[in-house]
Design an enzyme around this catalytic site. Sequence first.
Site, PDB file in Angstrom:
ATOM      1  N   LYS A  27      52.138  50.812  87.423  1.00 30.77           N
ATOM      2  CA  LYS A  27      52.610  49.729  88.277  1.00 30.77           C
ATOM      3  C   LYS A  27      54.091  49.461  88.004  1.00 30.77           C
ATOM      4  CE  LYS A  27      49.498  46.465  88.926  1.00 30.77           C
ATOM      5  NZ  LYS A  27      48.655  45.398  88.369  1.00 30.77           N
ATOM      6  N   ARG A  96      51.570  40.586  85.078  1.00 31.23           N
ATOM      7  CA  ARG A  96      50.590  41.589  85.505  1.00 31.23           C
ATOM      8  C   ARG A  96      50.495  42.721  84.481  1.00 31.23           C
ATOM      9  NH1 ARG A  96      53.106  43.403  91.165  1.00 31.23           N
ATOM     10  NH2 ARG A  96      50.943  43.855  91.743  1.00 31.23           N
ATOM     11  N   GLY A 105      39.172  46.684  84.574  1.00 29.83           N
ATOM     12  CA  GLY A 105      38.660  46.201  83.298  1.00 29.83           C
ATOM     13  C   GLY A 105      39.779  45.693  82.421  1.00 29.83           C
ATOM     14  N   MET A 107      43.367  43.302  82.072  1.00 29.56           N
ATOM     15  CA  MET A 107      43.484  41.875  82.284  1.00 29.56           C
ATOM     16  C   MET A 107      43.798  41.499  83.731  1.00 29.56           C
ATOM     17  SD  MET A 107      45.982  39.227  80.680  1.00 29.56           S
ATOM     18  CE  MET A 107      46.849  39.431  82.191  1.00 29.56           C
ATOM     19  N   ARG A 342      51.039  52.876  94.784  1.00 28.92           N
ATOM     20  CA  ARG A 342      50.532  53.990  93.954  1.00 28.92           C
ATOM     21  C   ARG A 342      49.971  55.049  94.896  1.00 28.92           C
ATOM     22  NH1 ARG A 342      45.667  50.320  91.610  1.00 28.92           N
ATOM     23  NH2 ARG A 342      44.829  49.739  93.614  1.00 28.92           N
ATOM     24  N   HIS A 458      18.884  68.658  82.574  1.00 30.36           N
ATOM     25  CA  HIS A 458      17.949  69.430  83.385  1.00 30.36           C
ATOM     26  C   HIS A 458      18.087  69.088  84.861  1.00 30.36           C
ATOM     27  CE1 HIS A 458      13.966  69.987  85.327  1.00 30.36           C
ATOM     28  NE2 HIS A 458      14.029  71.154  84.702  1.00 30.36           N
ATOM     29  N   ARG A 564      22.555  92.016  95.292  1.00 25.89           N
ATOM     30  CA  ARG A 564      21.502  92.348  94.341  1.00 25.89           C
ATOM     31  C   ARG A 564      20.346  92.962  95.120  1.00 25.89           C
ATOM     32  NH1 ARG A 564      22.959  86.442  92.420  1.00 25.89           N
ATOM     33  NH2 ARG A 564      23.299  86.530  94.661  1.00 25.89           N
ATOM     34  N   ARG A 620      24.705  96.665  94.174  1.00 28.10           N
ATOM     35  CA  ARG A 620      24.254  96.959  92.816  1.00 28.10           C
ATOM     36  C   ARG A 620      22.877  97.602  92.875  1.00 28.10           C
ATOM     37  NH1 ARG A 620      23.224  92.099  88.775  1.00 28.10           N
ATOM     38  NH2 ARG A 620      21.382  91.869  90.066  1.00 28.10           N
ATOM     39  N   GLU A 791      28.589  94.124  81.478  1.00 25.79           N
ATOM     40  CA  GLU A 791      27.822  92.926  81.122  1.00 25.79           C
ATOM     41  C   GLU A 791      27.150  93.083  79.765  1.00 25.79           C
ATOM     42  OE1 GLU A 791      24.697  92.382  84.022  1.00 25.79           O
ATOM     43  OE2 GLU A 791      24.594  94.525  84.393  1.00 25.79           O
ATOM     44  N   SER A 810      33.018  95.472  87.382  1.00 25.16           N
ATOM     45  CA  SER A 810      32.748  94.087  87.770  1.00 25.16           C
ATOM     46  C   SER A 810      32.074  93.410  86.583  1.00 25.16           C
ATOM     47  CB  SER A 810      31.849  94.064  89.002  1.00 25.16           C
ATOM     48  OG  SER A 810      31.498  92.737  89.305  1.00 25.16           O
ATOM     49  N   GLY A 812      29.801  91.125  84.791  1.00 30.41           N
ATOM     50  CA  GLY A 812      28.609  90.303  85.028  1.00 30.41           C
ATOM     51  C   GLY A 812      28.568  89.255  83.943  1.00 30.41           C
ATOM     52  N   THR A 813      29.245  88.137  84.200  1.00 29.48           N
ATOM     53  CA  THR A 813      29.457  87.198  83.093  1.00 29.48           C
ATOM     54  C   THR A 813      28.232  86.350  82.766  1.00 29.48           C
ATOM     55  OG1 THR A 813      30.579  85.840  84.730  1.00 29.48           O
ATOM     56  CG2 THR A 813      31.952  87.049  83.177  1.00 29.48           C
ATOM     57  N   ASN A 814      27.186  86.386  83.595  1.00 33.63           N
ATOM     58  CA  ASN A 814      25.966  85.692  83.171  1.00 33.63           C
ATOM     59  C   ASN A 814      25.354  86.427  81.981  1.00 33.63           C
ATOM     60  OD1 ASN A 814      26.386  84.002  85.307  1.00 33.63           O
ATOM     61  ND2 ASN A 814      24.763  84.854  86.581  1.00 33.63           N
ATOM     62  N   ASP A 815      25.108  87.716  82.167  1.00 37.02           N
ATOM     63  CA  ASP A 815      24.525  88.492  81.072  1.00 37.02           C
ATOM     64  C   ASP A 815      25.502  88.639  79.918  1.00 37.02           C
ATOM     65  OD1 ASP A 815      21.975  88.885  81.900  1.00 37.02           O
ATOM     66  OD2 ASP A 815      22.371  90.751  82.963  1.00 37.02           O
ATOM     67  N   CYS A 878      31.691  88.873  88.800  1.00 36.60           N
ATOM     68  CA  CYS A 878      30.693  88.441  89.776  1.00 36.60           C
ATOM     69  C   CYS A 878      29.680  87.479  89.178  1.00 36.60           C
ATOM     70  CB  CYS A 878      29.989  89.646  90.396  1.00 36.60           C
ATOM     71  SG  CYS A 878      29.075  90.621  89.205  1.00 36.60           S
ATOM     72  N   TYR A 898      39.665  90.494  91.777  1.00 33.79           N
ATOM     73  CA  TYR A 898      38.891  89.581  92.622  1.00 33.79           C
ATOM     74  C   TYR A 898      37.900  88.764  91.790  1.00 33.79           C
ATOM     75  CZ  TYR A 898      34.921  92.823  92.262  1.00 33.79           C
ATOM     76  OH  TYR A 898      33.903  93.596  91.791  1.00 33.79           O
TER      77      TYR A 898
HETATM   78  P1  ADP Z   1      45.523  44.331  90.395  1.00 33.97           P
HETATM   79  O1  ADP Z   1      45.989  45.413  89.498  1.00 33.97           O
HETATM   80  O2  ADP Z   1      44.183  43.788  90.057  1.00 33.97           O
HETATM   81  O3  ADP Z   1      45.703  44.679  91.831  1.00 33.97           O
HETATM   82  P2  ADP Z   1      47.957  42.869  90.563  1.00 33.97           P
HETATM   83  O4  ADP Z   1      48.823  42.795  89.383  1.00 33.97           O
HETATM   84  O5  ADP Z   1      48.341  43.823  91.619  1.00 33.97           O
HETATM   85  O6  ADP Z   1      46.497  43.092  90.085  1.00 33.97           O
HETATM   86  O7  ADP Z   1      47.908  41.410  91.170  1.00 33.97           O
HETATM   87  C1  ADP Z   1      46.939  41.001  92.082  1.00 33.97           C
HETATM   88  C2  ADP Z   1      47.557  40.284  93.241  1.00 33.97           C
HETATM   89  O8  ADP Z   1      48.357  39.222  92.801  1.00 33.97           O
HETATM   90  C3  ADP Z   1      48.490  41.142  94.031  1.00 33.97           C
HETATM   91  O9  ADP Z   1      47.816  41.896  94.970  1.00 33.97           O
HETATM   92  C4  ADP Z   1      49.384  40.132  94.695  1.00 33.97           C
HETATM   93  O10 ADP Z   1      48.832  39.742  95.907  1.00 33.97           O
HETATM   94  C5  ADP Z   1      49.377  39.002  93.725  1.00 33.97           C
HETATM   95  N1  ADP Z   1      50.683  39.004  93.075  1.00 33.97           N
HETATM   96  C6  ADP Z   1      51.060  39.659  91.959  1.00 33.97           C
HETATM   97  N2  ADP Z   1      52.360  39.431  91.688  1.00 33.97           N
HETATM   98  C7  ADP Z   1      52.818  38.633  92.644  1.00 33.97           C
HETATM   99  C8  ADP Z   1      54.098  38.042  92.928  1.00 33.97           C
HETATM  100  N3  ADP Z   1      55.153  38.270  92.163  1.00 33.97           N
HETATM  101  N4  ADP Z   1      54.203  37.259  93.999  1.00 33.97           N
HETATM  102  C9  ADP Z   1      53.137  37.042  94.782  1.00 33.97           C
HETATM  103  N5  ADP Z   1      51.928  37.543  94.595  1.00 33.97           N
HETATM  104  C10 ADP Z   1      51.758  38.332  93.521  1.00 33.97           C
HETATM  105 MG    MG Z   2      23.246  91.158  84.932  1.00 34.37          MG
HETATM  106 MG    MG Z   3      47.290  45.358  92.667  1.00 39.18          MG
END
Ligand code: ADP
Ligand code: MG
Ligand code: MG
Length: 934
Positions: A27, A96, A105, A107, A342, A458, A564, A620, A791, A810, A812-815, A878, A898
Amino acid sequence: MDDQQRQPYAFSFETGDGQNKKLLGGKGANLCEMTQIGLNVPPGFVVTTQACLDFLENDQLPEGLADEINAQLTALEEKTGKGFGDPNSPLLLSVRSGSALSMPGMMDTILNLGLNQETLQGLIQQTGDERFSYDAYRRFIQLFGKVALGVPDEAFDKPFEEIKRREGVKADVGLSAENLKEASERFLEAVREHTGRAFPEDVKEGLTLAVKAVFRSWMGKRAIDYRREFKITPDMANGTAVNIMTMVFGNMGNDCATGVGFTRNPGTGENLMYGEYLVNAQGEDVVAGIRTPKPVQDMATEWPDMYQQLEGLRNRLETHYREVQDFEYTIEKGTLYCLQTRNGKMNAVATVRTSVEMANDGLLSREEALLRVDPELLEQLLHPMLDPDHDGVHVAVGLPASPGAASGKCVFDADRAELLGNAGAKVILVREETKPEDIHGFFASQGILTSRGGKTSHAAVVARGMGKPCVAGAEGIEVNTENRQARVGDHVLIEGDVITIDGGNGKVYLGEIETVPPEFSDDLRTLLGWADEAARIKVLANTDTPDGAVTAADYGAMGIGLCRTERMFNAPDRLPLVVDMILANTTEERQAALDRLLPVQRQDFEGLFKAMGDRPVTIRLLDPPIHEFLPTERQLEQELAHLRQLRGTIEGMRDLVGATKLMGDPEKVAAAEKIPLPADGVELIDEAIAKKQLMLDKVRELFEINPMLGHRGVRLGITYPEIYAMQIQAVIEAAAICQSSGQHVKPEIMVPQVCTAQELMKVRELVAPLQQRVASETGTDVNFSFGTMIEVVRACMRAGQLAQVAEFFSFGTNDLTQAAFSFSREDAENKFLPFYNENRILQDNPFEVLDVKGVGRLIKTAVKDGRDQREGMKIGICGEQGGHPTTIAFCHEVGLSYVSCSGPRIPVARLAAANAKLRAEEAAAVKLRTEEAA
Ligand code: ADP
Ligand code: MG
Ligand code: MG
């Protein structure tokens, strides 16, 4: 480290290196990049991942960090003309997190940092909007309280719900300034109650607490679990950066908005902006689903000049990143700000389409377009997929163990699956894990879902073999076979409930989701055409029947690398001929049976040649031990016992008539005679018994302790030369027929299981007389090449000698893998290999991914010795691994001609072959550059 050598802990968006995601997080790096190319990003700075790591090591902010943050803050104040904590013109910030890889997961984001009792008044004065200001304040207290101070959600939700209920409003927008003021007061109270101290009024203290909380979230349980699950190593992402930036407001009126978007449609790839926005809202409202956002296309009519600006942003992003972007923006009083970008995650269809279109538009070179697509992704396109527009929300995620999507009623054991499946129901077999005895359930199911086990479990291995979708190891599901139910989060699934699984990404949904049939699109054809031009290594097919050859040709096979022939023997009209051949006691008897097989084989070969045109077809000669065509000893013994019982029954009926005559009662005699006796019954049964007895004797005679290492392959061909002679004759005759109708053919005859050149010479001796005979009978000279499978370990060591006789090799990498490891594949995969993989004793399943370190060395040796003997020798692979991209990269590197793989892997292999070449060239160029520089 010496202070002077230390890299700065903080970079402004104007100075950070947009390429350095490891240091600045994804980010942060992109915020810097966007700022530097002139996009409108709210001013801010990034605190580095290094600062995070240094903090975590000592559990205190590293020396110098506070000073750097203060310096950045001062610069921000200058840029914005506002003051952090200044009641007259307060600077508000967002804080952020963001590491090198996007990682749910981590913050949550804190918005509106910089508010306190005093600056709140300043905000009210400045904006003249009390409602807006109190709304910002209560959001801040809630987010900061939760994220930085660890106050639970309920502590805020409860009073907020109370106020809404009292006021009789459903949505937050219905609340007045007065209501929001009350909410913020009650939130402050909640914080005091939970933390035992007042909410921090000092904005700088608040910022420090927020930065520490972001740092600590890197070691939070959710984040650690996520990294473990997706095998994210410190090499890929280490520590989180903190992005501190000026707030902009999408919720200051109807000339404000916030939205998220993709520069192109991530479901279809269509070159049209895709996404949603909300007028008069802050970012979190879009995610929270409090109000329903509008599709971004609505903006084109409702707010055309703003849509124009957004289009402009989209085009700038794409031309700069040369990749589809997933971006976030906010509009404050008619000004557009970009808050994040991104690379967009797309499904297979969209990835292929965008690659082709971006190359056609000149945004990417063809090479870049090829490298942009992960070959494995293509397999999704050859199986049914979920409708890309579906709006199902998955309830569990497991491993994508076998591609394709399927819906069906859940059943919790194989017998029920069979029962319902055979009655016509679509079922999904749901198990904790599967065992070999569940196999009948696989056949009857649309797909398999397990809650335990990995990609070599399995369930995964068997489902892949059958081409059925499978999601394995979905740990969120608790299966209770006894009660015929499963628990997924809050849901309880009972037998018959419909679920949908997507084996391409491991997701599990409740209810039925439409699937779309696989489609070999024009875009895919185009892309693969470019791949074929770029690749050096050819891609051939493993296929055994004319039908299979037609399909393989459609997938783009450049020939058949492995047919085969024994697979041609299994059809019900052929098996009796094969059995006669096996039962024959003399060469003459065997020849008579072979004479009847000859036309059948010839016809098959003709079909293969026709399907492949002038592309090579590698045939073969018979490989498996011949007793595989006979029933097992046990089965024959049982059948014989039944036949003898039947014979006894008929004899008993005859005896009954005789016995009634002795009773002197004509009525009883008549009754006994009325029981129908099969005419010639006994004679027919006697014949059947004789045949089965013969088969049983043969099976006992052919018994081998270890058939895979026994009388098979070329060993059979040498002891029964008439079998191989028949097959060779069929190949040559079929080729002659095609040639005389004007078709070019390229037959290749391949001998299996060879370990010495002597064996190969023996088989080779059969060829010339047959070739001459066909030439004189038909007037057509057939050219073909004669080669061998490699093979057997010894064959690798004697490749130079073998190459004196063989025109091609060729692998035969299984065998060869079985032989190199001394693992029997079935036993390994069913018994210990999953354990080996889970405990990292072996990294991969060597039957899926070629073992480059061991088997690969054997291959290298054989390639070198073979080509030393026969320059430019055609050499391929193969085995099943031949369709796997990492194996293909190895094959490219060692100079194979190949790879040959099964039909649905061909597109994957074609792209992988191109990517292997392009990557190798890239690496060579880098090496050259560093050598020049040195
Ligand atoms: P996440 O990674 O969960 O998307 P972000 O860091 O992108 O979290 O933040 C979530 C939301 O918070 C963003 O989509 C945006 O709408 C809002 N946000 C973050 N920074 C700003 C900012 N400087 N001004 C306004 N809104 C913001
Ligand atoms: Mg074989
Ligand atoms: Mg975001």
